[in-house]
Design an enzyme around this catalytic site. Sequence first.
Site, PDB file in Angstrom:
ATOM      1  N   TYR A 114       0.836  -1.197   0.000  1.00  0.00           N
ATOM      2  CA  TYR A 114       0.000   0.000   0.000  1.00  0.00           C
ATOM      3  C   TYR A 114       0.869   1.245   0.000  1.00  0.00           C
ATOM      4  O   TYR A 114       2.060   1.203   0.305  1.00  0.00           O
ATOM      5  CB  TYR A 114      -0.956   0.010   1.197  1.00  0.00           C
ATOM      6  CG  TYR A 114      -0.315   0.408   2.508  1.00  0.00           C
ATOM      7  CD1 TYR A 114      -0.490   1.686   3.030  1.00  0.00           C
ATOM      8  CD2 TYR A 114       0.453  -0.497   3.246  1.00  0.00           C
ATOM      9  CE1 TYR A 114       0.084   2.062   4.239  1.00  0.00           C
ATOM     10  CE2 TYR A 114       1.027  -0.143   4.455  1.00  0.00           C
ATOM     11  CZ  TYR A 114       0.842   1.137   4.948  1.00  0.00           C
ATOM     12  OH  TYR A 114       1.419   1.501   6.135  1.00  0.00           O
ATOM     13  N   ARG A 141       8.504   4.306  -4.382  1.00  0.00           N
ATOM     14  CA  ARG A 141       8.498   3.330  -3.282  1.00  0.00           C
ATOM     15  C   ARG A 141       7.479   2.227  -3.543  1.00  0.00           C
ATOM     16  O   ARG A 141       7.715   1.058  -3.213  1.00  0.00           O
ATOM     17  CB  ARG A 141       8.205   4.031  -1.955  1.00  0.00           C
ATOM     18  CG  ARG A 141       8.360   3.114  -0.748  1.00  0.00           C
ATOM     19  CD  ARG A 141       8.241   3.863   0.551  1.00  0.00           C
ATOM     20  NE  ARG A 141       6.935   4.503   0.708  1.00  0.00           N
ATOM     21  CZ  ARG A 141       6.595   5.249   1.751  1.00  0.00           C
ATOM     22  NH1 ARG A 141       7.483   5.479   2.722  1.00  0.00           N
ATOM     23  NH2 ARG A 141       5.397   5.794   1.831  1.00  0.00           N
ATOM     24  N   ARG A 157      -8.897 -19.078  -6.939  1.00  0.00           N
ATOM     25  CA  ARG A 157     -10.020 -19.942  -6.552  1.00  0.00           C
ATOM     26  C   ARG A 157      -9.722 -20.762  -5.308  1.00  0.00           C
ATOM     27  O   ARG A 157     -10.637 -21.218  -4.623  1.00  0.00           O
ATOM     28  CB  ARG A 157     -10.385 -20.868  -7.717  1.00  0.00           C
ATOM     29  CG  ARG A 157     -10.966 -20.140  -8.931  1.00  0.00           C
ATOM     30  CD  ARG A 157     -11.363 -21.127 -10.003  1.00  0.00           C
ATOM     31  NE  ARG A 157     -11.942 -20.459 -11.164  1.00  0.00           N
ATOM     32  CZ  ARG A 157     -12.379 -21.091 -12.254  1.00  0.00           C
ATOM     33  NH1 ARG A 157     -12.298 -22.420 -12.313  1.00  0.00           N
ATOM     34  NH2 ARG A 157     -12.881 -20.415 -13.261  1.00  0.00           N
ATOM     35  N   LYS A 196       6.585  -1.924   2.092  1.00  0.00           N
ATOM     36  CA  LYS A 196       5.380  -1.326   2.685  1.00  0.00           C
ATOM     37  C   LYS A 196       4.200  -2.290   2.558  1.00  0.00           C
ATOM     38  O   LYS A 196       3.267  -2.106   1.778  1.00  0.00           O
ATOM     39  CB  LYS A 196       5.079   0.027   2.030  1.00  0.00           C
ATOM     40  CG  LYS A 196       4.181   0.930   2.878  1.00  0.00           C
ATOM     41  CD  LYS A 196       4.177   2.334   2.321  1.00  0.00           C
ATOM     42  CE  LYS A 196       3.219   3.255   3.060  1.00  0.00           C
ATOM     43  NZ  LYS A 196       3.603   3.437   4.477  1.00  0.00           N
ATOM     44  N   GLU A 231      11.397   2.909  14.483  1.00  0.00           N
ATOM     45  CA  GLU A 231      10.566   3.936  13.845  1.00  0.00           C
ATOM     46  C   GLU A 231       9.216   3.950  14.530  1.00  0.00           C
ATOM     47  O   GLU A 231       8.930   3.116  15.399  1.00  0.00           O
ATOM     48  CB  GLU A 231      10.407   3.649  12.349  1.00  0.00           C
ATOM     49  CG  GLU A 231       9.804   2.296  12.045  1.00  0.00           C
ATOM     50  CD  GLU A 231       9.940   1.908  10.578  1.00  0.00           C
ATOM     51  OE1 GLU A 231      10.129   2.800   9.740  1.00  0.00           O
ATOM     52  OE2 GLU A 231       9.865   0.703  10.279  1.00  0.00           O
TER      53      GLU A 231
END
Length: 283
Positions: A32, A51, A98, A147, A179
């Site tokens: 994302y 990114r 599936r 990410k 972070e």
Amino acid sequence: MSVAYLNGAYLPLADARISPLDRGFLFADGIYEVAAVIDGKLVDSASHLARLERSTSAIGIRLPLPLAEIEAVQKELVVRNGLSEGLVYLQVTRGADRTRDFIAPEGLAPTLFLFVQAKPFLDVPAVRDGIAVATMPDLRWARRDIKSVGLLAQAMAKQAARAAGAQEAWMVEDGFVTEGASSTAFILTDDGIVTRPYSQAVLAGCTGAALAALAEESGIAVVRRAFTVAEAMGAKEAFITSASTLCQSVVRIDGQTIGDGTPGPVAMRLRQLYIDFARKTAV
């Protein structure tokens, strides 16, 4: 009515439907990105798209559209939703199969989904008052430079931080801050602003990278190294960066006051420099 984009179609967000067999839902097999919107324009778009490409390439997902077309979709969503200030969320997964198999079949069509969120961040109380952070053990996987949509550890950390009266969690590993749960962590020392060097241990924050470059251009040294929680508590200032907060001062860590307990002048200066940069370069 909010308009979203799903696999080539613009449609009301309430009508967007993704298969329950989508690998993003079953395996968190997806990537994302979140881009800020100021004055109806995308902020630092090229960095976010680069990114996105790095992350999808790292896990072997092919982008369903060229980057230029993805940016065009983002811009169209901003226009269709009349968005002046807020965020554009983008998610691409490996697609729906599936069967629930760890190995995806060849040629699976990826799922591309985008929507917008109106969110003020230029003039909010957190800018004037600063925020509190709570430190948490870093329980995430080893490839934090990707990410991933797999955000369980971050969600748990933010819930624990809220319970502790904080607005963000700082993840800690071996005594060092890696972070924030959804941000890049900085402190100010006599040597300059300090933040972790890029590696697989941290996400290369687009906002943080731009702000660090602006700091250097304005004569503020940037030191890329790890720092401990104790060092952060004794720092002159502390702050976070992200697309959804830009730059916000941290005035308390685990209940301990940082500096004089108010947003520091360096962080506030860097925030204004970033906003000026964002407005000048937005597309």
